[in-house]
Design a protein around this motif. Structure first.
Motif, short mmCIF file in Angstrom:
data_model
loop_
_atom_site.label_atom_id
_atom_site.label_comp_id
_atom_site.label_asym_id
_atom_site.label_seq_id
_atom_site.Cartn_x
_atom_site.Cartn_y
_atom_site.Cartn_z
N TYR A 38 65.32 38.68 -2.47
CA TYR A 38 66.69 38.37 -2.08
C TYR A 38 67.29 37.16 -2.75
O TYR A 38 68.49 37.05 -2.82
CB TYR A 38 66.80 38.26 -0.56
CG TYR A 38 65.96 37.18 0.07
CD1 TYR A 38 66.51 35.95 0.35
CD2 TYR A 38 64.63 37.39 0.37
CE1 TYR A 38 65.76 34.96 0.92
CE2 TYR A 38 63.88 36.41 0.94
CZ TYR A 38 64.43 35.19 1.21
OH TYR A 38 63.68 34.21 1.77
N THR A 39 66.50 36.24 -3.28
CA THR A 39 67.08 35.11 -4.02
C THR A 39 66.35 34.83 -5.32
O THR A 39 66.55 33.80 -5.92
CB THR A 39 67.09 33.81 -3.18
OG1 THR A 39 65.74 33.52 -2.80
CG2 THR A 39 67.98 33.91 -1.98
N ASP A 44 71.52 39.08 -8.37
CA ASP A 44 71.70 39.47 -6.98
C ASP A 44 72.49 38.46 -6.15
O ASP A 44 72.89 38.75 -5.04
CB ASP A 44 70.36 39.72 -6.30
CG ASP A 44 69.67 40.95 -6.87
OD1 ASP A 44 70.36 41.77 -7.52
OD2 ASP A 44 68.46 41.09 -6.65
N LEU A 45 72.69 37.27 -6.69
CA LEU A 45 73.43 36.24 -5.97
C LEU A 45 74.93 36.54 -6.01
O LEU A 45 75.44 37.00 -7.04
CB LEU A 45 73.17 34.86 -6.57
CG LEU A 45 71.75 34.34 -6.42
CD1 LEU A 45 71.59 33.04 -7.20
CD2 LEU A 45 71.38 34.15 -4.99
N PRO A 46 75.64 36.31 -4.92
CA PRO A 46 77.09 36.55 -4.94
C PRO A 46 77.79 35.58 -5.87
O PRO A 46 77.36 34.44 -6.05
CB PRO A 46 77.52 36.32 -3.49
CG PRO A 46 76.39 35.66 -2.81
CD PRO A 46 75.16 35.85 -3.64
N ARG A 47 78.86 36.02 -6.47
CA ARG A 47 79.61 35.20 -7.43
C ARG A 47 80.97 34.85 -6.83
O ARG A 47 81.69 35.73 -6.38
CB ARG A 47 79.79 35.98 -8.71
CG ARG A 47 80.42 35.15 -9.83
CD ARG A 47 80.49 35.94 -11.09
NE ARG A 47 79.13 36.24 -11.52
CZ ARG A 47 78.83 36.87 -12.61
NH1 ARG A 47 79.77 37.30 -13.41
NH2 ARG A 47 77.57 37.12 -12.93
N ALA A 48 81.30 33.56 -6.84
CA ALA A 48 82.61 33.11 -6.34
C ALA A 48 83.61 33.17 -7.48
O ALA A 48 83.36 32.68 -8.57
CB ALA A 48 82.50 31.70 -5.81
#
Length: 50
Positions: A38-39, A44-48
């Motif tokens: 998950y990390t 896989d990390l959300p992008r702002a």
């Protein structure tokens, strides 16, 4: 005690407990839905976006 009573009234009974009362979990995390990595993958990390 008044502060504890106010917090318990606001957020629900049993939010704060005295240490002598013990801790009994009423819920369990559903681990079946977690990703095994998950990390650990950057993609896989959300992008702002601004």
């Amino acid at each position: 005690m008044q502060a504890m009573d106010r917090i318990n009234r606001k957020f629900g009974r049993g939010t704060l407990l005295l240490g002598a009362e013990g801790i009994r979990k009423k819920w369990k995390m559903r681990q079946a839905f977690t990703s095994p990595a998950y990390t650990t993958r950057w993609r896989d990390l959300p992008r702002a976006v601004t």
